[in-house]
Design an enzyme around this catalytic site. Structure first.
Site, short mmCIF file in Angstrom:
data_model
loop_
_atom_site.label_atom_id
_atom_site.label_comp_id
_atom_site.label_asym_id
_atom_site.label_seq_id
_atom_site.Cartn_x
_atom_site.Cartn_y
_atom_site.Cartn_z
N ARG A 111 0.83 -1.21 0.00
CA ARG A 111 0.00 0.00 0.00
C ARG A 111 0.86 1.26 0.00
O ARG A 111 0.42 2.31 -0.45
CB ARG A 111 -0.87 0.03 1.28
CG ARG A 111 -2.05 -0.91 1.25
CD ARG A 111 -2.71 -1.01 2.62
NE ARG A 111 -3.14 0.26 3.18
CZ ARG A 111 -4.31 0.85 2.95
NH1 ARG A 111 -5.17 0.29 2.14
NH2 ARG A 111 -4.62 1.99 3.52
N ARG A 117 9.88 5.32 -3.14
CA ARG A 117 10.22 6.31 -4.17
C ARG A 117 11.69 6.64 -4.15
O ARG A 117 12.24 6.85 -3.06
CB ARG A 117 9.50 7.61 -3.90
CG ARG A 117 8.20 7.70 -4.54
CD ARG A 117 7.67 9.12 -4.47
NE ARG A 117 6.24 8.99 -4.31
CZ ARG A 117 5.56 9.40 -3.27
NH1 ARG A 117 6.17 10.01 -2.28
NH2 ARG A 117 4.27 9.22 -3.21
N ARG A 149 -9.13 -6.53 13.45
CA ARG A 149 -8.36 -5.76 14.42
C ARG A 149 -9.26 -4.65 14.93
O ARG A 149 -10.02 -4.04 14.18
CB ARG A 149 -7.11 -5.15 13.78
CG ARG A 149 -6.11 -6.17 13.33
CD ARG A 149 -5.49 -6.94 14.46
NE ARG A 149 -4.55 -6.14 15.23
CZ ARG A 149 -4.02 -6.58 16.37
NH1 ARG A 149 -4.33 -7.76 16.87
NH2 ARG A 149 -3.15 -5.81 17.03
N ARG A 163 0.15 5.28 16.31
CA ARG A 163 0.37 6.64 15.79
C ARG A 163 -0.34 7.66 16.65
O ARG A 163 -1.22 7.34 17.44
CB ARG A 163 -0.04 6.76 14.33
CG ARG A 163 -1.45 6.34 14.04
CD ARG A 163 -1.70 6.25 12.53
NE ARG A 163 -2.97 5.60 12.26
CZ ARG A 163 -3.41 5.23 11.08
NH1 ARG A 163 -2.70 5.48 9.99
NH2 ARG A 163 -4.57 4.64 10.92
N GLU A 202 -3.51 6.23 18.91
CA GLU A 202 -4.27 5.07 18.40
C GLU A 202 -3.61 3.77 18.84
O GLU A 202 -2.42 3.57 18.60
CB GLU A 202 -4.25 5.19 16.87
CG GLU A 202 -5.16 4.27 16.14
CD GLU A 202 -5.15 4.59 14.63
OE1 GLU A 202 -5.23 5.79 14.25
OE2 GLU A 202 -5.02 3.64 13.86
N TYR A 207 -10.16 -4.56 2.82
CA TYR A 207 -9.42 -3.41 3.33
C TYR A 207 -9.64 -2.24 2.36
O TYR A 207 -8.71 -1.77 1.72
CB TYR A 207 -7.95 -3.84 3.36
CG TYR A 207 -6.95 -3.01 4.13
CD1 TYR A 207 -7.25 -1.77 4.65
CD2 TYR A 207 -5.66 -3.50 4.31
CE1 TYR A 207 -6.30 -1.04 5.34
CE2 TYR A 207 -4.70 -2.78 4.99
CZ TYR A 207 -5.02 -1.56 5.51
OH TYR A 207 -4.07 -0.83 6.18
N ASP A 222 -10.09 1.44 1.01
CA ASP A 222 -9.96 2.87 1.30
C ASP A 222 -11.27 3.54 0.90
O ASP A 222 -12.10 2.94 0.20
CB ASP A 222 -8.79 3.46 0.50
CG ASP A 222 -7.47 3.21 1.21
OD1 ASP A 222 -7.47 3.11 2.44
OD2 ASP A 222 -6.44 3.13 0.51
#
Ligand code: FAD
Ligand code: UDP
Length: 370
Positions: free
Chosen positions: A170, A174, A247, A279, A300, A349, A351
């Site tokens: 995901r 770069r 989860r 996070r 979180e 999953y 988005d």
């Protein structure tokens, strides 16, 4: 009687309800939480749109979906550039030349590639079979160990060697100095928060919150000819073929008055194993330039889902995916009038952009065209 009972007022349910109503269908939406919006729900705290269920950045390469979402709300220019905090050292995300420079002191893409190639060779990986092998072959062992292993094992509660490779794919890798977390052409956060989008989608539609489908099942089934179900598919069938794994998350939100800038970034990932949360988000930074007295942060925490918890993430390993397929067969056989959709109904999953696209595909399937 209603034409459709929509179970769940998240993005998937709201889009379907909106499109059904547009076609003259009567729709009842029920939602077990106290509010609409599912996991994209935002609430205004001291002038800041707080993302109550984790950071939500809309991003897509699909122009149609971008325009569709923009027809409900104006989006700002927010670009997600989270940082990783590994034991007090800051690294850039996603994995890019800034990360490689900090990790190894390399300057050019050629030097970075060489370093990664060497670490991949040392690990002896040819065809990656799991998340650990995939990560090492993409970014090398050093980055895997500092920025991926601890975070992923906290997030998923399983060793990286037992997780599917797709999860780490995901994230972009770069070889340019570019901290944009996504490769998507369109990206932003709605200026008025996400709840406003859902409110507009559900405008004119009867919505009952604090209404759990399973508590009022018999009565609700008798109210509509068709059901659009965005809850857990395994729960719908009473877990008859087994319980799918999820989860769950715990969000710890704090309103801070002593500072108006706590961490200088909307998202900071704590990538070591020891910090108990994954996070920390500082909501005001989703709105660049927003000035407020004080700030709001959310930490979180991730853990294994148990009956009664909110299921946030499907755990898409082979065992669960196989069980899910069996539920789909059962659904096709036994309830042709129920459409299972969304992150929980399709155990995917998704988005937001993928969830929106899928909801619109189901609209086409049901009504012929958009
Ligand atoms: P949900 O939002 O889960 O909605 C389902 C709804 O159904 C819920 O409101 C639930 O309460 C209700 N429901 C369930 N069972 C019942 C029942 N029995 N009776 C009544 N109601 C019921 N996507 C992005 O594109 N960008 C991001 O940055 C991003 N960040 C994320 C961060 C986190 C922490 C999480 C968990 C997800 C993130 N996502 C992100 C994904 C995004 O949240 C989903 O794509 C989107 O919420 C999917 O919407 P949905 O309607 O399918 O599911
Ligand atoms: N990940 C990681 N370190 C990070 C950020 C992400 O190892 O600092 C891994 C982790 O396994 C996570 C996956 O990459 O589940 C996908 O990250 P993303 O930010 O897309 O997760 P989500 O938004 O779904 O929480």
């Amino acid at each position: 009687m209603y034409d459709y009972l929509v179970v769940g007022s998240g993005l998937t349910g709201a889009i379907f309800a909106h499109e059904a109503r547009k076609r003259g269908k009567s729709v009842l939406v029920i939602e077990k939480r106290t509010h609409i919006g599912g996991n994209i729900y935002t609430q205004n705290i001291n002038g800041i749109h707080v993302h109550s269920y984790g950071p939500h950045i809309f991003h897509t390469n699909n122009k149609f979906i971008w325009e569709y979402m923009n027809s409900f709300a104006e989006f700002n220019r927010f670009t997600n550039t989270p940082v990783a905090n590994y034991k007090g050292e800051i690294y850039s995300l996603p994995f890019n030349m800034w990360t490689f420079n900090k990790m190894w002191g390399v300057i050019t893409p050629g030097q970075a590639r060489e370093k990664i190639e060497l670490q991949k060779l040392e690990a002896g990986i040819t065809t990656p079979q799991n998340l650990e092998e995939q990560a090492i072959s993409l970014v090398g062992r050093d980055i895997y160990e500092r920025l991926i292993k601890g975070y992923t094992e906290k997030q998923w509660g399983r060793p990286c060697s037992e997780l599917p490779a797709f999860i780490i794919k995901r994230l972009p890798v770069r070889f340019t100095y570019d901290n944009n977390y996504y490769n998507s052409q369109y990206q932003g956060v709605p200026v008025e928060g996400y709840t406003a989008i859902i409110e507009r989608m559900l405008d004119g539609i009867e919505v009952r919150t604090e209404c759990d489908y399973f508590t009022h099942r018999e009565e609700l089934d008798g109210l509509a000819q068709n059901i659009f179900f965005t809850g857990q598919i395994d729960e719908y069938f009473g877990h008859i073929l087994g319980t799918l794994e999820y989860r769950t998350l715990r969000f710890e939100t704090e309103i801070l008055t002593a500072t108006d800038n706590y961490q200088g970034s909307a998202v900071v990932n704590y990538t070591d194993r020891e910090t108990p949360f994954t996070r920390c988000i500082e909501h005001k930074h989703f709105y660049p330039g927003l000035e407020t007295a004080g700030t709001v942060i959310t930490r979180e925490y991730s853990s294994e889902w148990r009956e009664g918890d909110e299921p946030y993430y499907p755990v898409n390993n082979l065992k669960n995916n196989t069980m899910f397929e069996k539920y789909c067969e059962l659904a096709r056989r036994e309830c042709p009038n129920v459409i299972f959709a969304g992150r929980l109904g399709e155990y995917k999953y998704y988005d937001m952009d993928a969830a929106a696209l899928r909801a619109l595909e189901l609209v086409i399937q049901e009504f012929g065209k958009l």
